[in-house]
Each structure stands twice: as structure tokens, then as C-alpha cells.
Motif scaffolding. Sequence first.
Motif, PDB file in Angstrom:
ATOM      1  N   TYR A 170      38.429  31.402  23.116  1.00  0.00           N
ATOM      2  CA  TYR A 170      39.035  30.626  21.735  1.00  0.00           C
ATOM      3  C   TYR A 170      38.931  29.255  21.664  1.00  0.00           C
ATOM      4  CZ  TYR A 170      42.503  29.842  18.059  1.00  0.00           C
ATOM      5  OH  TYR A 170      43.175  29.541  16.914  1.00  0.00           O
ATOM      6  N   PRO A 171      38.487  28.588  20.671  1.00  0.00           N
ATOM      7  CA  PRO A 171      38.379  27.216  20.593  1.00  0.00           C
ATOM      8  C   PRO A 171      39.741  26.307  20.279  1.00  0.00           C
ATOM      9  CG  PRO A 171      37.735  27.856  18.522  1.00  0.00           C
ATOM     10  CD  PRO A 171      38.202  29.249  19.450  1.00  0.00           C
ATOM     11  N   TRP A 172      40.453  26.115  21.534  1.00  0.00           N
ATOM     12  CA  TRP A 172      41.729  25.330  21.441  1.00  0.00           C
ATOM     13  C   TRP A 172      41.267  24.117  21.137  1.00  0.00           C
ATOM     14  CZ3 TRP A 172      45.714  28.513  22.154  1.00  0.00           C
ATOM     15  CH2 TRP A 172      45.466  29.678  22.764  1.00  0.00           C
ATOM     16  N   TYR A 173      42.539  23.632  20.032  1.00  0.00           N
ATOM     17  CA  TYR A 173      42.592  22.274  19.821  1.00  0.00           C
ATOM     18  C   TYR A 173      43.077  21.318  21.024  1.00  0.00           C
ATOM     19  CZ  TYR A 173      42.539  23.511  14.957  1.00  0.00           C
ATOM     20  OH  TYR A 173      42.139  24.025  13.570  1.00  0.00           O
ATOM     21  N   SER A 174      43.845  21.876  21.569  1.00  0.00           N
ATOM     22  CA  SER A 174      44.487  20.991  22.754  1.00  0.00           C
ATOM     23  C   SER A 174      43.473  20.829  23.899  1.00  0.00           C
ATOM     24  CB  SER A 174      45.715  21.966  23.660  1.00  0.00           C
ATOM     25  OG  SER A 174      45.320  23.424  23.753  1.00  0.00           O
ATOM     26  N   ASP A 175      42.387  21.540  24.008  1.00  0.00           N
ATOM     27  CA  ASP A 175      41.013  21.341  24.804  1.00  0.00           C
ATOM     28  C   ASP A 175      40.485  20.015  24.184  1.00  0.00           C
ATOM     29  OD1 ASP A 175      41.854  23.450  26.277  1.00  0.00           O
ATOM     30  OD2 ASP A 175      40.108  24.813  25.605  1.00  0.00           O
ATOM     31  N   GLY A 176      40.340  20.043  22.825  1.00  0.00           N
ATOM     32  CA  GLY A 176      39.608  18.931  22.351  1.00  0.00           C
ATOM     33  C   GLY A 176      40.308  17.553  22.563  1.00  0.00           C
ATOM     34  N   VAL A 177      41.574  17.721  22.320  1.00  0.00           N
ATOM     35  CA  VAL A 177      42.574  16.268  22.680  1.00  0.00           C
ATOM     36  C   VAL A 177      42.558  16.000  23.914  1.00  0.00           C
ATOM     37  CG1 VAL A 177      45.064  15.778  22.529  1.00  0.00           C
ATOM     38  CG2 VAL A 177      44.178  17.242  20.723  1.00  0.00           C
ATOM     39  N   TRP A 178      42.499  16.839  25.057  1.00  0.00           N
ATOM     40  CA  TRP A 178      42.376  16.605  26.315  1.00  0.00           C
ATOM     41  C   TRP A 178      41.233  15.584  26.576  1.00  0.00           C
ATOM     42  CZ3 TRP A 178      39.217  16.766  30.814  1.00  0.00           C
ATOM     43  CH2 TRP A 178      39.882  16.264  32.034  1.00  0.00           C
ATOM     44  N   PHE A 179      39.947  16.123  26.065  1.00  0.00           N
ATOM     45  CA  PHE A 179      38.735  15.253  26.412  1.00  0.00           C
ATOM     46  C   PHE A 179      38.886  13.946  25.587  1.00  0.00           C
ATOM     47  CE2 PHE A 179      37.105  19.324  27.534  1.00  0.00           C
ATOM     48  CZ  PHE A 179      36.689  19.088  28.462  1.00  0.00           C
ATOM     49  N   LEU A 180      39.536  14.042  24.475  1.00  0.00           N
ATOM     50  CA  LEU A 180      39.600  12.645  23.795  1.00  0.00           C
ATOM     51  C   LEU A 180      40.647  11.637  24.414  1.00  0.00           C
ATOM     52  CD1 LEU A 180      40.139  13.936  19.968  1.00  0.00           C
ATOM     53  CD2 LEU A 180      38.598  12.544  20.727  1.00  0.00           C
ATOM     54  N   THR A 181      41.834  12.172  25.156  1.00  0.00           N
ATOM     55  CA  THR A 181      42.507  11.326  26.074  1.00  0.00           C
ATOM     56  C   THR A 181      41.895  10.702  27.056  1.00  0.00           C
ATOM     57  OG1 THR A 181      43.470  13.333  27.450  1.00  0.00           O
ATOM     58  CG2 THR A 181      44.749  12.673  25.551  1.00  0.00           C
ATOM     59  N   GLN A 182      40.738  11.639  27.783  1.00  0.00           N
ATOM     60  CA  GLN A 182      40.136  11.170  28.741  1.00  0.00           C
ATOM     61  C   GLN A 182      39.134  10.119  28.367  1.00  0.00           C
ATOM     62  OE1 GLN A 182      40.961  11.940  32.115  1.00  0.00           O
ATOM     63  NE2 GLN A 182      42.494  12.717  30.713  1.00  0.00           N
ATOM     64  N   MET A 183      38.369  10.083  27.250  1.00  0.00           N
ATOM     65  CA  MET A 183      37.461   9.336  26.716  1.00  0.00           C
ATOM     66  C   MET A 183      38.395   7.904  26.317  1.00  0.00           C
ATOM     67  SD  MET A 183      35.271  11.366  23.839  1.00  0.00           S
ATOM     68  CE  MET A 183      34.577  12.962  24.516  1.00  0.00           C
ATOM     69  N   ARG A 184      39.507   7.970  25.833  1.00  0.00           N
ATOM     70  CA  ARG A 184      40.402   6.773  25.726  1.00  0.00           C
ATOM     71  C   ARG A 184      40.861   6.372  26.963  1.00  0.00           C
ATOM     72  NH1 ARG A 184      40.943   2.374  24.383  1.00  0.00           N
ATOM     73  NH2 ARG A 184      42.967   1.395  24.516  1.00  0.00           N
ATOM     74  N   ARG A 185      41.036   7.312  27.942  1.00  0.00           N
ATOM     75  CA  ARG A 185      41.775   6.569  29.319  1.00  0.00           C
ATOM     76  C   ARG A 185      40.567   5.765  29.831  1.00  0.00           C
ATOM     77  NH1 ARG A 185      43.354  10.313  34.444  1.00  0.00           N
ATOM     78  NH2 ARG A 185      44.194   8.481  35.660  1.00  0.00           N
ATOM     79  N   TRP A 186      39.447   6.202  29.887  1.00  0.00           N
ATOM     80  CA  TRP A 186      38.286   5.600  30.474  1.00  0.00           C
ATOM     81  C   TRP A 186      37.704   4.340  29.552  1.00  0.00           C
ATOM     82  CZ3 TRP A 186      39.848   5.704  35.142  1.00  0.00           C
ATOM     83  CH2 TRP A 186      40.440   6.953  35.650  1.00  0.00           C
ATOM     84  N   GLY A 187      37.968   4.280  28.527  1.00  0.00           N
ATOM     85  CA  GLY A 187      37.338   3.166  27.726  1.00  0.00           C
ATOM     86  C   GLY A 187      36.258   3.476  26.722  1.00  0.00           C
ATOM     87  N   GLN A 188      35.970   4.958  26.663  1.00  0.00           N
ATOM     88  CA  GLN A 188      34.753   5.187  26.198  1.00  0.00           C
ATOM     89  C   GLN A 188      35.045   5.097  24.571  1.00  0.00           C
ATOM     90  OE1 GLN A 188      34.001   9.109  27.831  1.00  0.00           O
ATOM     91  NE2 GLN A 188      32.078   8.300  28.863  1.00  0.00           N
ATOM     92  N   ILE A 189      36.613   5.332  24.321  1.00  0.00           N
ATOM     93  CA  ILE A 189      37.035   4.787  22.799  1.00  0.00           C
ATOM     94  C   ILE A 189      37.728   3.476  23.035  1.00  0.00           C
ATOM     95  CG2 ILE A 189      38.605   5.722  21.022  1.00  0.00           C
ATOM     96  CD1 ILE A 189      38.238   8.553  22.146  1.00  0.00           C
ATOM     97  N   ALA A 190      36.970   2.607  22.581  1.00  0.00           N
ATOM     98  CA  ALA A 190      37.325   1.200  22.591  1.00  0.00           C
ATOM     99  C   ALA A 190      38.663   0.673  22.271  1.00  0.00           C
ATOM    100  CB  ALA A 190      36.436   0.357  22.123  1.00  0.00           C
ATOM    101  N   GLU A 191      39.291   1.451  21.118  1.00  0.00           N
ATOM    102  CA  GLU A 191      40.400   0.919  20.702  1.00  0.00           C
ATOM    103  C   GLU A 191      41.453   2.190  20.709  1.00  0.00           C
ATOM    104  OE1 GLU A 191      38.009   0.033  17.692  1.00  0.00           O
ATOM    105  OE2 GLU A 191      37.688  -1.672  18.945  1.00  0.00           O
ATOM    106  N   PRO A 192      42.707   1.597  20.997  1.00  0.00           N
ATOM    107  CA  PRO A 192      43.891   2.438  20.806  1.00  0.00           C
ATOM    108  C   PRO A 192      44.039   3.354  19.301  1.00  0.00           C
ATOM    109  CG  PRO A 192      44.913   0.351  21.404  1.00  0.00           C
ATOM    110  CD  PRO A 192      43.329   0.256  21.092  1.00  0.00           C
ATOM    111  N   LYS A 193      44.148   4.707  19.602  1.00  0.00           N
ATOM    112  CA  LYS A 193      44.339   5.456  18.432  1.00  0.00           C
ATOM    113  C   LYS A 193      45.820   5.870  18.115  1.00  0.00           C
ATOM    114  CE  LYS A 193      39.957   5.291  17.505  1.00  0.00           C
ATOM    115  NZ  LYS A 193      39.074   5.025  16.442  1.00  0.00           N
TER     116      LYS A 193
END
Lengths: 488, 534
Positions: free
Chosen positions: A391-414
Motif C-alpha cells: 500500500y502507498p502510505w502517506y506516512s512513508d512519503g512524509v518520512w523521506f521528506l523529513t530526512q530530506m529536510r533533516r540533511w538539508g536537501q530541502i533548504a528551507e523549513p516547511k
Amino acid sequence: MPNSLRFATPLFCLLLACCQGCGTKPAEVDLSVLADLEKELAQGPAGATAAEPTSLSTRKQQRTLDLEKDALKLGFIKLTDCAPIVIAKEKGFFGDEGLQVEVIAQPNWQTLLDNVISGELDGAHMLSGQPIAATIGIGKQEDIFTAFTMDLNGNAVTVSNAIWEQMQENEPRLKQPRPEHPISADSLRPIVEDMLAAGQKLQMGMVFPVSTHNYELRYWLAASGINPGMYSPSDIAGRTDAQVELSVTPPPMMPATLEAGNIQGYCVGEPWNQQAVAKGIGVPVTTNYDIWKNNPEKVFGVSKRWSDENPNTHVAVVKALIRAGQWLDAVDPSGDLVNREEAARILSRPDYVGADFAVIKNSMTGHFYFQKSDKRAMPDFNVFYKHHCTYPWYSDGVWFLTQMRRWGQIAEPKPAQWYEETARKVYKPEVYLKAARILADQGLIQEADVPWETDGYKPPTDEFIDGVTYDGRKPLEYLKAHQIGNQD
Amino acid sequence: MKYTLIKAIDVAGLNFLTPVVLLCYGEEPAKQLREIGRYIVLPLLAVAVAVGVWVLVAERIQTKSGKLPNPAQTWSAASAIWTFHLREEDKADAYLAEGSNRAQMLDETEARLAKLEAAAGIIESKLSSSQADASAAVDAKQSPAEARVAKATAEITRARSRREEALLRLAQKLPAGSPEGKEQLVGYVRAHEAKKQLEREELKALRDQLAAQQAGAKPEVERWTRLQSSVAEEQQYLAKKADLLAGANRAARLDREKAQLTEAEQELLAATGADALAAARRVERAEGRIASVAQSAYAQPATLPFQTKRSVLCVFCGFLLGSAIAIPIGILCGLSKTVMAMATPFIALLKPVSPIVWLPVALIIVSGFIPDPDKNPLVQKLWALPWMGDYKINPAFIASAITVALCSLWATMTNTALGVASVDKDHLNVARVLRLGFWDRLFKIVLPSALPLMFAGLRISLGVGWMVLIAAELLSSSEGIGKFVWDQFNNGASDSFAKMVVVVFEVGVVGLLLDRVMIVFQRLVSFDGAPAAI
């Protein structure tokens, strides 16, 4: 000789004419009949006859989906977790949907994504982070959908023999044929510190900047207080403040690069950890099952454009993939996986994964060699169907987004809302549920196999190596709970 | 006859055959035999020596990441590639089989499957018994070796703790101050650490020995495992083939679709109102499906023979494109010193650029023109071509061809310019006397005398293009020999390196053939029959 040049021109024209002539045209439909239809309409409203069709005919309509496209090209990378695509083809699940599918190996993750974007491929085996990164524009921007998670777990962190010996020196507990798991990076930290003091940095390999492997390796290191470095718009290699430098190496080159001494460890999927053991060049210290129990690994991705143009074909492909996952995870009454050996045999073909059967078999049949002397049963090393994993879980997607933010690949806070919106943009459970509904109606899967009523978020879990709780609804709290990396 | 043969041999550039022909006609046997010895026997000997060296070297180069395959392994890899190709062709045939032929094929397949089933059982039991034997043999050797390691470990641990104890006692005896004593202590610690390092290495060597013993060759087990693998692979292939002959067969699928159509048509006859409309829709859809199934083919994976043909097609496309650019520019440069001066900076700048650089540029440009290959009219037209259509020309193919063109056109361009510039002045003077126009002068005087050099350039270009193509395919993942090599590297299976060595030979042979073809052309246009270099 010059005469021949005179012949060349008419010959060329002839060739051109041939090209013009032999384009095959489909049988033309007489469109003039539409005018009669207009006349019919002018005579008055259809009225009572426009009732809903009877239930009998709706059922019949569902039996075969109205495919927009029936010859597909799907891409994959030579890793054992491409299995659902390969199995759906070889065991005829695509055929049952009326699809003729070509399965094509891609040289690396970047080319695979490029080919999906350019339309050269209809869909592909992708890293979970890839659809998200493409959609939010890390690298090339293109909206990518995923309606199917291919598997859970399946990666491991391997270090070179020399590092393993030093880790054993630092932590005598590891000095036995079958050390206790999970192994954290605590015993690696003194090595990293010694190297830093000597003006060197430990080098480790991972497969792609937005890969699960990158985030898992970073998670494992950071959980023991080692900084793996931050990404920033000016540092796309992610090495700012790094105590350990991570670099991208294609999976098949990991063992050779490790042996050459360019890296001292790596995080990669199978069969490349088992190869290190088989060749005696490294020791897998931890699997990603220990870093995060039942973490999502690969997804099936298609471009938004393709999905919009071929909605029914998309459902048909997901149907076939769900059945392939079910086949891969089929167990006998005693709980043993029954189809994995056959799957390993199929995957070992040179046009699929192509590694030796014995090597693929190890992990696919639920075993993992940590050292030659240390073979352990890991029934959940690869999960293709259990735990509602497809099943395509939204929570999985959110986890990857948090990691992208955590390591700075997403440059600004969201804001927290952004995480949810982005996950909804990429993960498409509606397609999955449509496919699952048809399969359940046909009696091909059990009702209980599908989380029909979920809101797309898995329950909060703390089954991480550092014990931090992750709740997909609260991404910002999760970011704050970590010491290393961005906290907002 | 004799002279025709010799002429043909000469044109084909196979001069080493000339003495054989002459010998057959009995001309100066001693001289011919000497020639044969030099041009046929000695090269063959050299090949034999090279193979011998290869065998010797292959045995010695065995790293952890793989070993150099020997000729026998290479040969078996080649036959594995070929078997894979034949099986895929067979599956494609099975999908299309119809009628009695299909039934017969199905029977044969099932009979063979049953036979293999029985064989697999026997192999399984043989394998397990040989495994038991092998592990018993290893155990017999193992336990003394293990005991040795354990003993050594215990001894070393004991020695180490004794030294630690002695060091501690020494340290306790030393009073504060006493720099000399402290100096000595540091010396002891240093020695102790060095000794520890030595001991560690000693233990490691012992353990490695043990592991090597464990991993030692078990020929019997390996033989049965190999056999088991090949039987399992054939079983898998036959099972898929049986499926393609039965349920998944095209004729069977068509029958099913037709049955559905008939059913829908009957429903349509009986139905009224909205149901009739729904039934009409179903009829239309069923018709569409029948049309697409009737055209469908088995989705066959690319095999090396197909990839080779596609590579050759690609190199010729690139070569023709490159020549079409290079020859006119070359002629202009040769005719006019001004044009030459203008072109020189570009030639000098672009000539050394590597294919690795051209390829991404070409890919970006091509995919800009062809955003969606499935719907692009040009690509559709190419796919519909009678013979080239089978090779599914896509943006990656076009980009590879362009890369080939860009890298290979320089030799043709410079040679053409040189050829045109070095036309005999007398010839040009004659042309002037005859008051020939520009085009007549170009086609009657300049080009004919420049042709030999031009063809020499074309020959170099084709060779360069073939080398470049493999790299371009590898990078762009355009289906071809380059992609085959990269896939093998990615596989990392035990026979992957052997398969790559097979490709080395294949690329060499195809390159040689291309070169020979160009030599023939070059000789055909040479007036003086100047011998081309080999």
C-alpha cells in the motif's frame, strides 16, 4: 566513379519516397456518422432511457479493464527488490491483464528517472525518495506518482575487514563468531575520531543522493553521534561539517571500490552485501531492518503525465504487481516461503538481476550471512506483501521528506501541512485501492490483505535503532527529536 | 581464372591467400611454401602462443573481485549467451504458434519437462551425498587446524597478560621522578605494543589459512551444482514456453477475446435501452482488443545477436551522417585556402573532444526534439520502416549515432581536404585549358583524384566510430553491445567477466569486418592499385 554520384541523387529520392509510403496507417473510422448522431440529439432528450446500466453489466465491465496501452516498457535496476516487476512478467500476471511488458535493465538511477520522464519508459522500479525528490524539484523537476510500494527492508551496511577488526578492538563484545545484534555505530566512532585527528575522514559509499541507503546510513551514523554532513544549495555533495564523507557509487561497483580502498564501508541493497561476504572483502554489520524495522524500500513510479493519459493501464499494472507481491510472499502452513527459490532462479537470469543463483538465494529465501561463520535466519529481510506493505502510505512519503529536510536537501523549513500535501501529491492510494478492489472481487486476494479504511498513516512507531518515535502526522516534532541535522 | 582469383584476393585485402592460390597452380612451390610459412603458419603460431600465455596468466590473476577467465570459461560463456538467445527466439515462436504445430510443440515441451523433472530428482540426491562427503572431508582436516588456532590464541593471550602484569609491576616499583626509569617504562610499552601487532598478524594468518581450507575446492559438489543449475534453468525456460504455447499463446488469447466478442454481440442483440448502449460499448472494446492481440508479439528481451546488429546499424547511421558533414566541408577546405583557414580553429578545437562529452550534449538536444518517442511522428515513421523498424530507433539510438558522427568525422574531413588540395597541378591546368566549369572540374578532375585519400579517411572514421559507439551505448543505455557489457558488469555473476571477454572478441571481429569492407572500397577507387595498409 563520378557517374555513380549522379545515380545517388535519384536513389536518395527513391529512398525518401519509400519512407513516406510504408508508414502503416490504422483503419480509418468513418466520422461522418457523427452527423447522424447530432440529428438524433436534435429530436429531443433521451429521457427515461438514460437509466443506470444493470448491475450485471457493470460487473462484466470490471472484468477486463479498458486498457489505453497494452505494450509497456518498464525499467529496473539490477537489485533483488525489482522482483515484483520481473515476477509479474514471468509468472504471467501482466499477461492476465492483457499487457505485453518489456522489462529493461537501466544503468543507474539517474538514467532510469530520465527515461521515465522522457517517456522512453512507461514506469520503473524506483527508490522511494525518487518520486518525491522529482516532484519537489531536487534534481530534475517532474511530477512522479507512485501507487505501489514494492518491498520493505533489504539493505545492509557493510564495512571493510580492517574497519571491522578495529570495531572489534573497540568493542570486545563484537569479538565472537556470532555477535549480538543490532550493532550500532558506537564502536565506529573512536575510529572516525582517530582519523579526524590524523586529518583524514572515513569514506563510505551509498547509491544515490535521495536513496533510502543514504538516509539509512546517515541515520545509523547520526544515532551514534557521528555527523555524516549536511547538504546545502552550495554543497550538493552533502559534506558540510561531515565527520564521515559519503559518496555516490553505483551498487555493482561497491565491492570493487571497497576492495580498492577508496571507501571503507557502504550501504547498499542485495546482492552486493552477500557478495562482500562471499568474496571475503567486508563484513555486513547491520541491516536496515535493525536501523528501522520494516522500513519502506522501493516503489513503482510513473510520471503524472503517463498516469493521466493511461489511468486504466496504471490500475492494471498495479493489479499485476500486487499479485506478484502476493506470490513472492506465499507461505506454506508451517510459515516457510515457498516461491522464493523459484524467484531467485528467475532473477538470476542474465537479463534480470543476473548475479549467481546461490548469492541471490541467500537473502531471498530469508537468510543472511553476516560473516562466513554467521548465517542467520531473517524471514523479513525482504518483504513483498506482508504487513500491508504494498500500500502507498502517506506516512512513508512524509518520512523521506523529513530526512530530506533533516540533511538539508530541502533548504528551507516547511510547515507540517506542506509535508502532508507533498506526500498526497506523490502517493496515490486511490489507484492502489481500485486495483485491490477488483482483485478482491475476483477472489484473487483476501479482503484482509488491504487496509481499506486507513487514512494513509501507519501507527506511530519507535522501532528505530535510536528508539525515537516517528509519527507521520507530526513531522516537525520528529525533526526536533534528533540531535544532528536540521531540527525544523 | 588464376589472375581473377589473385585480383579478387588483392581487392579484398586478403593477400595472405595469394601464395596458397599460386601453390595450387604449382608455381614456384618452394617460394610459395616459404610465403605460406611466413604469412599463415607463423601468425597461427603466434595466436597459439598468445592463447597459451592467456591460459597461464588466467590461472595466476585471481583477485577477490573476480578472476581472469581462461579460454575454456570464455567459450562456455559464449555458448551460454547463444543458448539464452536461442531460448528467447524459441519463446517468441511459441507465442505465435498456431494449430497442430502448437499442439505438437506443447507435447514435446511437456515430455521434455517430465524428463527433466526426473533428472532433477537424481541430481538433487547426488548433490546432497557429495556435499556430505565434502563436508566430512573438510571436518577431518578442520578439527586439528581449529585446535591449532585455538592453541595459538590461548598462548598469545597468556603471553600478553603476563607482559601486562610485568609492566604493571615495573610501574609500581618506580618512584616519582626518576626520568631514566620512566624512559625505560615507555620503551617497554612501545615494545609491548609492537609485539601485540605482530601477534595479531600471526593470528590473522592462521585464521585465513583455516578459512581457505574451508573454502577449498570441492570439484564433485561444484560439478553437481552446475548441473543442477543448468537443469533448473532449462526447466524454467520450458515451463514458460509451455505457458506461451497454452494459455498465454496468441491464438489462445485471440480465441478467448473472440468468445467474449460473440457473447457481447449476443447480449447486444437481446438488450434494449441503456443496456444496449453498454453492450455496444463492450463490442467496440472487444473489437479493439482483438485487433491489438492479433498484432502483438512476445516481449523478447534483447540478446547479444540482436544487440550486435543494432550496434552495426547505429555505427553506419553515425558514419553516414558524419561523412555527409565531413566530405562537403573537406572539399571546400581543400579547394580554398581561405575556407581552410576559417575552418582550422574549429577543427583543432572540436577534434580532441571525447565521446563522453558529446554524448550528454547529444542526448539533451535529441530529447529536446523528441519529447515523447511514442507519439513523435518521425519516430513512428522509423518504427514502421520494413527492416529498420525492428530495431526500435529511439532518442538514445539517435544520440549515440550523433556522437559517433561527431567523433569520427574528423579523419574523413582532413583526408578529403588533403586529397582535394593535392590534386596534380597539370590536371587542373588541363581543365583550365578545356574551360571546364566548376562542377565539371569538381566531378571530373578533383574528386576522382582525391577519392583514394578520401576513402582512407572514411576507413579511419569507421574504425573510430565503432570504438566510440561501444562507449556511447554504455552511457546512453541504447540497446547494443555497449549496454550488454555494462549489464554484465552490473550482474557480477561468476561468468560475467567471461561474457565480457566474449564481447572483446566479438567487437574485434566486427571491427575487422568493417575495416575489410572499407579496404575493398578503397582499392576499388584507387587507380594505381596502391596497397592499403593492413
